[in-house]
Structure formats: C-alpha cells, structure tokens
Design a protein around this motif. Structure first.
Motif, PDB file in Angstrom:
ATOM      1  N   PHE A 127       0.831  -1.203   0.000  1.00 32.39           N
ATOM      2  CA  PHE A 127       0.000   0.000   0.000  1.00 32.39           C
ATOM      3  C   PHE A 127       0.864   1.252   0.000  1.00 32.39           C
ATOM      4  CE2 PHE A 127      -2.491   3.106   2.705  1.00 32.39           C
ATOM      5  CZ  PHE A 127      -3.432   3.416   1.743  1.00 32.39           C
ATOM      6  N   SER A 128       1.544   1.514   1.117  1.00 38.71           N
ATOM      7  CA  SER A 128       2.352   2.729   1.221  1.00 38.71           C
ATOM      8  C   SER A 128       3.836   2.498   0.971  1.00 38.71           C
ATOM      9  CB  SER A 128       2.171   3.349   2.615  1.00 38.71           C
ATOM     10  OG  SER A 128       2.481   2.411   3.632  1.00 38.71           O
ATOM     11  N   ARG A 159       5.402   4.075  -2.112  1.00 39.01           N
ATOM     12  CA  ARG A 159       5.654   5.516  -2.053  1.00 39.01           C
ATOM     13  C   ARG A 159       7.104   5.782  -1.632  1.00 39.01           C
ATOM     14  NH1 ARG A 159       4.352  11.000  -3.179  1.00 39.01           N
ATOM     15  NH2 ARG A 159       5.593  12.192  -1.717  1.00 39.01           N
ATOM     16  N   ALA A 209      -4.853   6.003  -9.603  1.00 40.94           N
ATOM     17  CA  ALA A 209      -4.906   4.787  -8.779  1.00 40.94           C
ATOM     18  C   ALA A 209      -6.102   4.742  -7.827  1.00 40.94           C
ATOM     19  CB  ALA A 209      -3.622   4.665  -7.963  1.00 40.94           C
ATOM     20  N   ARG A 210      -6.926   5.791  -7.798  1.00 41.26           N
ATOM     21  CA  ARG A 210      -8.046   5.803  -6.857  1.00 41.26           C
ATOM     22  C   ARG A 210      -9.122   4.784  -7.263  1.00 41.26           C
ATOM     23  NH1 ARG A 210     -10.432  11.426  -7.047  1.00 41.26           N
ATOM     24  NH2 ARG A 210      -9.838  11.160  -9.244  1.00 41.26           N
ATOM     25  N   TYR A 229      -5.389   0.817  -7.646  1.00 44.15           N
ATOM     26  CA  TYR A 229      -4.145   0.111  -7.336  1.00 44.15           C
ATOM     27  C   TYR A 229      -4.373  -1.345  -6.950  1.00 44.15           C
ATOM     28  CZ  TYR A 229      -4.799   0.162  -2.268  1.00 44.15           C
ATOM     29  OH  TYR A 229      -5.273  -0.080  -1.004  1.00 44.15           O
ATOM     30  N   SER A 284      -2.187  -9.716  -1.536  1.00 43.36           N
ATOM     31  CA  SER A 284      -1.521  -8.399  -1.608  1.00 43.36           C
ATOM     32  C   SER A 284      -0.128  -8.461  -2.219  1.00 43.36           C
ATOM     33  CB  SER A 284      -1.467  -7.719  -0.230  1.00 43.36           C
ATOM     34  OG  SER A 284      -2.758  -7.353   0.193  1.00 43.36           O
ATOM     35  N   CYS A 332      -3.137   9.843  -7.659  1.00 42.77           N
ATOM     36  CA  CYS A 332      -4.096   9.171  -6.763  1.00 42.77           C
ATOM     37  C   CYS A 332      -4.714  10.245  -5.883  1.00 42.77           C
ATOM     38  CB  CYS A 332      -3.400   8.076  -5.951  1.00 42.77           C
ATOM     39  SG  CYS A 332      -2.066   8.665  -4.887  1.00 42.77           S
ATOM     40  N   THR A 366      -0.711   5.821  -3.200  1.00 40.36           N
ATOM     41  CA  THR A 366      -0.972   4.635  -4.025  1.00 40.36           C
ATOM     42  C   THR A 366      -0.617   4.853  -5.494  1.00 40.36           C
ATOM     43  OG1 THR A 366      -3.321   5.228  -4.243  1.00 40.36           O
ATOM     44  CG2 THR A 366      -2.718   3.707  -2.476  1.00 40.36           C
ATOM     45  N   VAL A 404       2.210   2.753  -6.306  1.00 41.09           N
ATOM     46  CA  VAL A 404       1.981   1.338  -6.614  1.00 41.09           C
ATOM     47  C   VAL A 404       1.913   1.175  -8.134  1.00 41.09           C
ATOM     48  CG1 VAL A 404       0.460  -0.656  -6.306  1.00 41.09           C
ATOM     49  CG2 VAL A 404       0.772   0.977  -4.427  1.00 41.09           C
TER      50      VAL A 404
END
Length: 290
Positions: free
Chosen positions: A101-102, A105, A176-177, A206, A214, A241, A246, A249
């Motif tokens: 997820f993060s 970044r 990515a939203r 994402y 995952s 995003c 995200t 990602v």
C-alpha cells in the motif's frame, strides 16, 4: 513464481535469506488513511521485521507545503536517512503493514533521490507474519551513514505540468483511486475537494494490480490490467491518486513491466481537486480521448 529484483520487488523468501546481510536496511513504511483506524507507529513498536527502522511518510516530507506528505527537500531527506543509518552502499527493502500500500511511495521517493538499490517487500508484513517468520519489538542499533543524493526531477510532476499533459495528451495520466472516486460518484476523504478526475486520465485502481494476498501480479498480468483500462503504454506515464501514496503502486508496476518513462504527480487529487482553475471530468474515462 518468485520475481526477486532488488531494484523493484523482492519476496519474503529473499528477505529471509538476506536478513543478516551487513549492508541490508529494512524500512517499515506503514501509513494509513484515518478511516482505516490503525496506528502505524504503535504497530511498529509492537512488532516489526528484525532490524527494521520506522519510516514516517508524514515526517519525511516537505513541511513548508500545505499538501500532505509532499516529497521533502534534498537536505531534509539526507538528514533523516543519516539519522536512520541508511546511506550509500545499502540495499534497502521497504514494507508496510497493509500488504502493498504505502511501501511503494517510499520506493518511489528513494528513486526520486537517485537511489536505485531499493525494493518493496512483496506482500509486506502481512505475508511475513502469515508465514510465521521472526519479528521483534526492539528498535535497531543505528549508526550514521552518509547518503549521496542526486534528485531525478523527471520522476515528479507538479500541477502546471500535469495540466499541460492533460490538455496536450502527450502523456498518459493514470489514476490509482477507486472507480467510484474516479467517476465522481463517491466523496473524497479529504474535505473541500471536488469530485471526479483529471481530463484524459485512465483509471487503474491500485488493488487491481495485486493478488488476493496483496502480492503484485506477474508482469504479463500487470500489462493486461493497464491495457484493459485503456492505458496507452506507448506514451510516457504520469501516475496520480489521492495524495501521492498509491500512485506509487502504479509506478512500481510500470517499472516491473519494463516501462521506465513514468513520473508521479506529487500533489495528486489533494491539489487538483482543490484548484478552481483546472478542469475536472466525472463519469468513466471517455474512449478515444487523449
């Protein structure tokens, strides 16, 4: 199939084999939205991969900006990494507590700062724990290490550059939203933002790039997801995003399929959605637009 590449993505098996390498640095880059109801720092304090340092995405950011966790100035990044004992000659592996997820970044942030020996842990802490691997609750012993930073400005875009790309269609903007947020059917989690998407952008939530555990899908499947969303992979890409987390990602997935001409819109919808002078589209992405 294991796809261990210490410049993009490594498996839990790979990390377990290299856990005691003297030049390995592991970063817990967990970060959560308020509605997730999780405290990343307290979770790290309770249990983390042995030797992992906690990387605070909100702290290692540009404190001069009103936008959330924008990329920090070079000097701040260098000083924070020195304090964490991360520097030249280190292989960095980043993970998070949500799976994937993060962490991407922070992978992107290191790449922005010219660091290439950095990878995301595929499946993250979720997979590591599910496999019964070792964890600890002790902070690591940290020794200062200098880091040479060469910012790669082509890897980040601002609102003016993205507005130009949207108008000219010379880049493929990828969002990515979630689909409801992209269409403007769902409200934004941050107050005061308009609903919708950047004109001409395509929607690749994402999560569609991830398997049920995952982990990242294989390169052929990743490419198929982008193509099914109408992404023109022949154009340089700009990922976006809600606040630049995200989107990374997507950037990681593009790198994995061999597409290196990608950049990230750091302000993302937190900036675009509040700017009254830039256009917003609602509904699904139109076919045949730029």
């Amino acid at each position: 199939m294991q796809r261990d590449d210490p410049k993009t993505l490594v498996s839990t098996d790979w990390l377990s084999r290299h856990l005691r390498d003297p030049d390995l640095r592991i970063l817990d880059a967990s970060w959560y939205l308020p509605d997730m109801g999780r405290d990343a720092r307290s979770e790290y304090d309770a249990a983390h991969i042995p030797g992992a340092r906690y990387f605070d995405i909100d702290d290692v950011s540009d404190s001069r900006s009103d936008l959330p966790h924008m990329a920090p100035p070079i000097e701040k990044f260098m000083s924070r990494m020195r304090a964490m004992g991360v520097g030249d000659g280190h292989q960095v592996v980043v993970y998070d507590g949500a799976g994937l997820f993060s962490a991407a970044r922070v992978w992107w942030l290191f790449r922005l700062m010219g660091q290439v020996d950095v990878a995301v842990l595929d499946g993250g802490f979720v997979k590591w724990q599910a496999e019964g691997r070792d964890v600890e609750d002790m902070p690591p012993i940290v020794r200062d290490r200098h880091m040479t930073v060469r910012r790669q400005n082509q890897m980040v875009k601002d609102v003016t550059q993205v507005a130009s790309a949207s108008k000219l269609g010379d880049y493929q903007i990828v969002d990515a939203r979630s689909a409801p947020r992209f269409r403007g059917d769902a409200p934004e989690p941050r107050p005061g933002l308009r609903a919708g998407h950047i004109p001409g952008s395509r929607n690749v939530p994402y999560g569609t790039l991830l398997n049920a555990d995952s982990t990242m899908k294989d390169p052929a499947a990743l490419k198929a997801v982008f193509e099914a969303a109408g992404v023109d992979l022949s154009k340089p890409a700009i990922t976006t995003c809600g606040s630049g987390v995200t989107a990374a990602v997507l950037s990681l997935a593009l790198e994995i399929i061999g597409k290196t001409d990608h950049s990230l819109y750091d302000g993302s919808w937190s900036e675009w959605g509040m700017f009254p002078t830039v256009p917003v589209e609602t509904g699904p992405a139109a076919t045949g637009d730029n």
